[in-house]
Design a protein around this motif. Structure first.
Motif, PDB file in Angstrom:
ATOM      1  N   SER A 189       2.216   6.738  -6.675  1.00 33.47           N
ATOM      2  CA  SER A 189       1.113   7.626  -7.089  1.00 33.47           C
ATOM      3  C   SER A 189       1.456   9.084  -6.817  1.00 33.47           C
ATOM      4  O   SER A 189       1.127   9.969  -7.629  1.00 33.47           O
ATOM      5  N   THR A 240       1.151   4.212  -2.831  1.00 30.19           N
ATOM      6  CA  THR A 240       0.898   5.633  -2.581  1.00 30.19           C
ATOM      7  C   THR A 240       2.117   6.487  -2.921  1.00 30.19           C
ATOM      8  O   THR A 240       1.971   7.613  -3.416  1.00 30.19           O
ATOM      9  N   TYR A 267       0.832  -1.201   0.000  1.00 26.61           N
ATOM     10  CA  TYR A 267       0.000   0.000   0.000  1.00 26.61           C
ATOM     11  C   TYR A 267       0.873   1.260   0.000  1.00 26.61           C
ATOM     12  O   TYR A 267       0.636   2.207  -0.760  1.00 26.61           O
TER      13      TYR A 267
END
Length: 127
Positions: A39, A36, A32
């Protein structure tokens, strides 16, 4: 009350399985966080299609150790459990062999010996 015979798992196995579960959670968290981070870089203008190798390398560097430790801890717990099971089976076999190795006293053989002795005495008496 009778105590229920529950299959007992070694404490080491329980500890290793729980550590493997924690490492699985860490692995999911790192996936995760890596997602992120990438991103965020894309939002700042990073083009992942040009640096595809770098993106894959980042995922592998951050996630692979956690996956490896998860698999290793689970495997060690499984191995400890199987070794414990094998040791219990060997102990049972040793106990069974102890009983099988002992020759039971044969009452017939003892009575035959007594009868032979008695026959000798009786035969001597009638002679």
């Amino acid at each position: 009350m009778k105590s229920v015979d529950i299959k007992k798992v070694p404490k080491t196995t329980i500890i290793l399985y729980s550590c493997a579960t924690l490492m699985t959670l860490c692995t999911i968290f790192m996936i995760y966080k890596s997602n992120t981070y990438i991103s965020g870089l894309v939002a700042q203008g990073f083009d992942p299609s040009k640096e595809f190798v770098e993106v894959i390398n980042y995922y592998l560097v951050t996630v692979t150790p956690f996956v490896f430790y998860t698999i290793s801890l689970f495997s060690l717990g499984y191995i400890v459990e199987k070794i414990n099971h094998i040791i219990k089976i060997q102990n049972i076999n040793v106990e069974n062999n102890r009983y099988l190795d002992k020759e039971p006293k044969n009452i017939d053989k003892e009575s035959e010996n007594i009868d032979e002795d008695d026959k000798d005495e009786i035969d001597d008496f009638f002679k």
